[in-house]
Motif scaffolding. Structure first.
Motif, PDB file in Angstrom:
ATOM      1  N   THR A 282       0.855  -1.162   0.173  1.00  0.00           N
ATOM      2  CA  THR A 282      -0.187  -0.062   0.087  1.00  0.00           C
ATOM      3  C   THR A 282       0.837   1.417   0.037  1.00  0.00           C
ATOM      4  OG1 THR A 282      -0.124  -0.310   2.335  1.00  0.00           O
ATOM      5  CG2 THR A 282      -2.032  -0.952   1.083  1.00  0.00           C
ATOM      6  N   SER A 283       2.113   0.960   0.387  1.00  0.00           N
ATOM      7  CA  SER A 283       2.997   2.328   0.281  1.00  0.00           C
ATOM      8  C   SER A 283       4.362   2.162  -0.079  1.00  0.00           C
ATOM      9  CB  SER A 283       2.807   2.988   1.829  1.00  0.00           C
ATOM     10  OG  SER A 283       3.990   3.779   1.947  1.00  0.00           O
ATOM     11  N   CYS A 284       5.097   3.151  -0.576  1.00  0.00           N
ATOM     12  CA  CYS A 284       6.727   2.798  -0.958  1.00  0.00           C
ATOM     13  C   CYS A 284       7.423   3.495   0.389  1.00  0.00           C
ATOM     14  CB  CYS A 284       6.781   3.710  -2.108  1.00  0.00           C
ATOM     15  SG  CYS A 284       6.165   3.120  -3.424  1.00  0.00           S
ATOM     16  N   SER A 285       6.903   3.840   1.322  1.00  0.00           N
ATOM     17  CA  SER A 285       7.586   4.014   2.550  1.00  0.00           C
ATOM     18  C   SER A 285       8.815   4.775   2.519  1.00  0.00           C
ATOM     19  CB  SER A 285       8.024   2.835   3.333  1.00  0.00           C
ATOM     20  OG  SER A 285       6.826   1.862   3.277  1.00  0.00           O
ATOM     21  N   GLY A 286       8.606   5.870   1.681  1.00  0.00           N
ATOM     22  CA  GLY A 286       9.954   6.668   1.371  1.00  0.00           C
ATOM     23  C   GLY A 286       9.808   7.284  -0.081  1.00  0.00           C
ATOM     24  N   SER A 287      10.756   8.214  -0.155  1.00  0.00           N
ATOM     25  CA  SER A 287      10.930   8.997  -1.583  1.00  0.00           C
ATOM     26  C   SER A 287      11.593   8.273  -2.522  1.00  0.00           C
ATOM     27  CB  SER A 287      11.777  10.152  -1.261  1.00  0.00           C
ATOM     28  OG  SER A 287      13.201  10.168  -1.347  1.00  0.00           O
ATOM     29  N   ARG A 288      11.252   8.841  -3.926  1.00  0.00           N
ATOM     30  CA  ARG A 288      11.685   8.293  -5.015  1.00  0.00           C
ATOM     31  C   ARG A 288      13.189   8.287  -4.831  1.00  0.00           C
ATOM     32  NH1 ARG A 288       9.606   8.460  -9.731  1.00  0.00           N
ATOM     33  NH2 ARG A 288      11.590   7.260 -10.302  1.00  0.00           N
ATOM     34  N   PHE A 289      13.869   9.401  -4.444  1.00  0.00           N
ATOM     35  CA  PHE A 289      15.172   9.365  -4.254  1.00  0.00           C
ATOM     36  C   PHE A 289      15.843   8.423  -3.452  1.00  0.00           C
ATOM     37  CE2 PHE A 289      18.837  12.230  -2.629  1.00  0.00           C
ATOM     38  CZ  PHE A 289      19.313  12.566  -3.760  1.00  0.00           C
ATOM     39  N   LEU A 290      15.378   7.968  -2.497  1.00  0.00           N
ATOM     40  CA  LEU A 290      16.076   6.863  -1.688  1.00  0.00           C
ATOM     41  C   LEU A 290      15.470   5.472  -1.667  1.00  0.00           C
ATOM     42  CD1 LEU A 290      16.905   9.026   1.553  1.00  0.00           C
ATOM     43  CD2 LEU A 290      18.252   8.282  -0.312  1.00  0.00           C
ATOM     44  N   ASN A 291      14.328   5.470  -1.185  1.00  0.00           N
ATOM     45  CA  ASN A 291      13.994   3.826  -1.225  1.00  0.00           C
ATOM     46  C   ASN A 291      12.636   3.794  -1.879  1.00  0.00           C
ATOM     47  OD1 ASN A 291      12.866   5.444   0.988  1.00  0.00           O
ATOM     48  ND2 ASN A 291      11.780   3.718   1.673  1.00  0.00           N
ATOM     49  N   GLY A 292      11.853   4.845  -2.358  1.00  0.00           N
ATOM     50  CA  GLY A 292      10.621   4.528  -2.681  1.00  0.00           C
ATOM     51  C   GLY A 292      10.397   4.581  -4.435  1.00  0.00           C
ATOM     52  N   THR A 293      11.483   4.039  -5.126  1.00  0.00           N
ATOM     53  CA  THR A 293      11.100   4.075  -6.532  1.00  0.00           C
ATOM     54  C   THR A 293      10.968   2.471  -6.858  1.00  0.00           C
ATOM     55  OG1 THR A 293      12.703   5.712  -7.042  1.00  0.00           O
ATOM     56  CG2 THR A 293      12.456   3.849  -8.701  1.00  0.00           C
ATOM     57  N   LEU A 294       9.701   2.338  -7.758  1.00  0.00           N
ATOM     58  CA  LEU A 294       9.423   1.130  -8.005  1.00  0.00           C
ATOM     59  C   LEU A 294       9.560   0.870  -9.539  1.00  0.00           C
ATOM     60  CD1 LEU A 294       5.923   0.623  -6.347  1.00  0.00           C
ATOM     61  CD2 LEU A 294       7.835  -0.398  -5.506  1.00  0.00           C
ATOM     62  N   ASP A 295       9.602  -0.290 -10.158  1.00  0.00           N
ATOM     63  CA  ASP A 295       9.761  -0.766 -11.529  1.00  0.00           C
ATOM     64  C   ASP A 295       8.660   0.129 -12.295  1.00  0.00           C
ATOM     65  OD1 ASP A 295       8.131  -2.324 -10.692  1.00  0.00           O
ATOM     66  OD2 ASP A 295       9.091  -4.025 -11.567  1.00  0.00           O
ATOM     67  N   ILE A 296       7.516   0.247 -11.649  1.00  0.00           N
ATOM     68  CA  ILE A 296       6.326   0.737 -12.292  1.00  0.00           C
ATOM     69  C   ILE A 296       6.267   2.260 -12.329  1.00  0.00           C
ATOM     70  CG2 ILE A 296       4.554  -1.202 -12.216  1.00  0.00           C
ATOM     71  CD1 ILE A 296       3.356   0.111  -9.753  1.00  0.00           C
ATOM     72  N   HIS A 297       7.120   2.911 -11.328  1.00  0.00           N
ATOM     73  CA  HIS A 297       7.238   4.282 -11.478  1.00  0.00           C
ATOM     74  C   HIS A 297       8.136   4.600 -12.855  1.00  0.00           C
ATOM     75  CE1 HIS A 297       6.627   4.497  -6.924  1.00  0.00           C
ATOM     76  NE2 HIS A 297       5.920   5.522  -7.348  1.00  0.00           N
TER      77      HIS A 297
ATOM     78  N   SER B 149       9.775  13.815  -0.056  1.00  0.00           N
ATOM     79  CA  SER B 149       8.496  13.569   0.142  1.00  0.00           C
ATOM     80  C   SER B 149       8.246  12.160  -0.371  1.00  0.00           C
ATOM     81  CB  SER B 149       7.542  14.400  -0.447  1.00  0.00           C
ATOM     82  OG  SER B 149       6.181  14.151  -0.445  1.00  0.00           O
ATOM     83  N   ALA B 150       7.490  11.220   0.141  1.00  0.00           N
ATOM     84  CA  ALA B 150       7.175   9.954  -0.214  1.00  0.00           C
ATOM     85  C   ALA B 150       6.592   9.968  -1.514  1.00  0.00           C
ATOM     86  CB  ALA B 150       6.480   9.242   0.910  1.00  0.00           C
ATOM     87  N   SER B 151       7.030   8.906  -2.203  1.00  0.00           N
ATOM     88  CA  SER B 151       6.635   8.551  -3.550  1.00  0.00           C
ATOM     89  C   SER B 151       5.293   8.212  -3.965  1.00  0.00           C
ATOM     90  CB  SER B 151       7.479   7.577  -4.484  1.00  0.00           C
ATOM     91  OG  SER B 151       7.311   6.509  -3.585  1.00  0.00           O
ATOM     92  N   MET B 152       4.755   8.339  -4.903  1.00  0.00           N
ATOM     93  CA  MET B 152       3.391   7.900  -5.243  1.00  0.00           C
ATOM     94  C   MET B 152       3.050   6.385  -4.824  1.00  0.00           C
ATOM     95  SD  MET B 152       2.611   9.177  -9.320  1.00  0.00           S
ATOM     96  CE  MET B 152       1.035   8.531  -9.424  1.00  0.00           C
ATOM     97  N   PRO B 153       2.007   5.974  -4.198  1.00  0.00           N
ATOM     98  CA  PRO B 153       1.758   4.519  -3.895  1.00  0.00           C
ATOM     99  C   PRO B 153       1.560   3.801  -5.024  1.00  0.00           C
ATOM    100  CG  PRO B 153       0.199   6.103  -2.659  1.00  0.00           C
ATOM    101  CD  PRO B 153       0.989   7.182  -3.617  1.00  0.00           C
ATOM    102  N   PRO B 154       1.558   2.634  -5.019  1.00  0.00           N
ATOM    103  CA  PRO B 154       1.644   1.600  -6.015  1.00  0.00           C
ATOM    104  C   PRO B 154       0.262   1.693  -6.690  1.00  0.00           C
ATOM    105  CG  PRO B 154       2.544   0.404  -4.333  1.00  0.00           C
ATOM    106  CD  PRO B 154       2.211   1.710  -3.947  1.00  0.00           C
ATOM    107  N   ALA B 155      -0.812   1.654  -6.164  1.00  0.00           N
ATOM    108  CA  ALA B 155      -2.350   1.723  -6.711  1.00  0.00           C
ATOM    109  C   ALA B 155      -2.221   3.045  -7.526  1.00  0.00           C
ATOM    110  CB  ALA B 155      -3.117   1.957  -5.519  1.00  0.00           C
ATOM    111  N   ASN B 156      -1.867   4.102  -6.993  1.00  0.00           N
ATOM    112  CA  ASN B 156      -2.140   5.379  -7.910  1.00  0.00           C
ATOM    113  C   ASN B 156      -1.315   5.359  -9.152  1.00  0.00           C
ATOM    114  OD1 ASN B 156      -3.354   5.959  -5.404  1.00  0.00           O
ATOM    115  ND2 ASN B 156      -2.104   8.129  -5.219  1.00  0.00           N
ATOM    116  N   VAL B 157       0.089   4.668  -9.077  1.00  0.00           N
ATOM    117  CA  VAL B 157       0.847   4.639 -10.200  1.00  0.00           C
ATOM    118  C   VAL B 157       0.038   3.840 -11.288  1.00  0.00           C
ATOM    119  CG1 VAL B 157       2.919   3.784 -11.099  1.00  0.00           C
ATOM    120  CG2 VAL B 157       2.937   4.885  -8.864  1.00  0.00           C
TER     121      VAL B 157
END
Ligand code: PMP
Length: 395
Positions: free
Chosen positions: A75-90, A271-279
């Protein structure tokens, strides 16, 4: 409670006064998904106050995509795109967005507001930023944070823009920020003319396409595509909370600009990245927009119909050229009363009052979706006409 705070914040009494009159128009709860009919207090209400221009925010295909993404990524990426919150779908979504708007690269933020805040404020210490007086609040906030000189020009007035551009030294950095379709007045920026002035005075141009993606251009690619000037625009901004039925935003431009933004924009990095559901929902919305151009065709069909009806019945709709209709009221109490009466009659519309606009520009905003029918538009306009006549807003 701190007494000073109580005294400072307690000075704001307008909301309570309006509540006492029974015409308070904000925070009205909706009990369903947002399509052309919504549930409010258990009753069906015709929705003409949405920004869901493609009618996708309650689409089963977006919901399925969002659910599947939650199952896979949580439900969450638990952090920003910059550090730990980048998913392949981003990354996949950003490639899709860059291609959609015709730019080299794009990066997503968690809201459109954060895009403007984090981009307009960048890289221009001692520069000049030129803002249309109708630019969105998030652009104004970004400019405030920029350490640049901020000059506002009269809405869509190119001679006023040129007058301001003349003030700045030719060799200092300059940025002109405009909306594609203006969110309250519904008119379109004369972008080729803005670009000609930008060339003449050596300025960069950023377009906020929040209300134009999904509405203007080939398959809804936005304002720059609509005018055939994509290569001349430096930065294109968009949001996912309108046509794309989700939440978040993006900025697109050349590799050099995006490289700087990705490593310096504070509302992105901190700021934390877009959550997976939104992406996943945005990604599906883009596919549907490209696969089903008939949605945009219908949006324009109901828009053109509404325009004819409003004009025939004597409404003042200003200079709108889009699915956004400002219905001019120019009186605060009448505006709030009309919004309340409309809801009592089963029509949801939204008021736009000071400080969002000056007193003489008080409007009711009426906006269309691709999923509206001509019959729904007629039903709403019939009801609004009666209310506007009763309140003597139209004669
Ligand atoms: N720009 C414009 C022109 C907008 O109208 C809005 C939202 N009302 C935004 C930016 C901010 O977008 P978001 O809702 O994604 O924060």
């Amino acid at each position: 409670m701190n007494e000073l705070f109580k005294e400072l914040f307690g000075r704001y009494t307008l909301a309570d006064e309006v509540k006492a009159q029974g015409i308070y128009p904000y925070y009205r709860p909706i009990e369903s998904g947002q399509d052309t009919v919504v549930k409010m207090k258990g009753k069906d209400v015709l929705m003409f106050g949405s920004n869901s221009y493609l009618g996708l925010s309650d689409d089963p295909r977006l919901k399925e995509a969002a659910i599947a993404a939650i199952k896979r990524y949580g439900t969450s990426c638990s952090g920003s795109r910059f550090l730990n919150g980048t998913l392949d779908i981003h990354l996949e979504l950003e490639e899709k967005l860059a291609k959609l708007v015709g730019k080299e690269e794009a990066v997503t933020y968690s809201t459109g507001f954060q895009v403007n805040l984090g981009v307009v404020s960048l890289g221009m210490r001692d520069g000049y930023i030129f803002l249309d007086s109708y630019d969105h609040a998030s652009i104004i906030e970004g400019a405030r944070l920029s350490f640049s000189k901020v000059l506002k020009f009269a809405h869509n007035d190119m001679s006023a823009l040129e007058e301001k551009l003349r003030v700045a030294p030719i060799d200092c950095p300059k940025l002109i920020v405009v909306d594609g379709i203006y969110s309250m007045s519904g008119d379109i920026v004369p972008l080729p003319e803005v670009l000609d002035l930008a060339d003449k005075y050596n300025a960069a141009v950023m377009v906020d396409d929040a209300h134009s993606i999904g509405v203007l251009g080939d398959h809804g690619r936005g304002t720059s595509d609509y005018f055939g000037v994509t290569d001349r625009v430096d930065l294109i901004m968009g949001t996912f909370s309108k046509s794309f039925g989700s939440l978040g935003g993006f900025i697109a431009g050349s590799h050099v600009l995006l490289n700087y933004i990705k490593h310096n924009s504070r509302s992105l990095i901190f700021s934390a990245s877009m959550p997976p559901a939104n992406v996943a929902a945005v990604s599906r919305a883009i596919d549907i927009m490209l696969e089903e151009p008939e949605r945009i065709d219908n949006l324009w069909k109901v828009t053109n119909h509404a325009r004819e009806e409003f004009l025939k019945r004597g409404f003042d709709i200003g200079a709108t050229q889009s699915p956004i209709f400002p219905l001019y009221v120019r009186d605060m109490e009448k505006c709030l009363r009309a919004v309340k009466d409309a809801l009592d009659e089963g029509v949801f519309i939204t008021p736009v009052i000071p400080p969002a606009v000056p007193q003489d520009s008080i409007i009711i905003r009426f906006a269309l979706m691709a999923t509206h029918t001509v019959e729904q538009v007629d039903e709403a306009i019939d009801k609004l006409e009666k209310i506007f006549r009763r309140l003597e807003i139209i004669k």
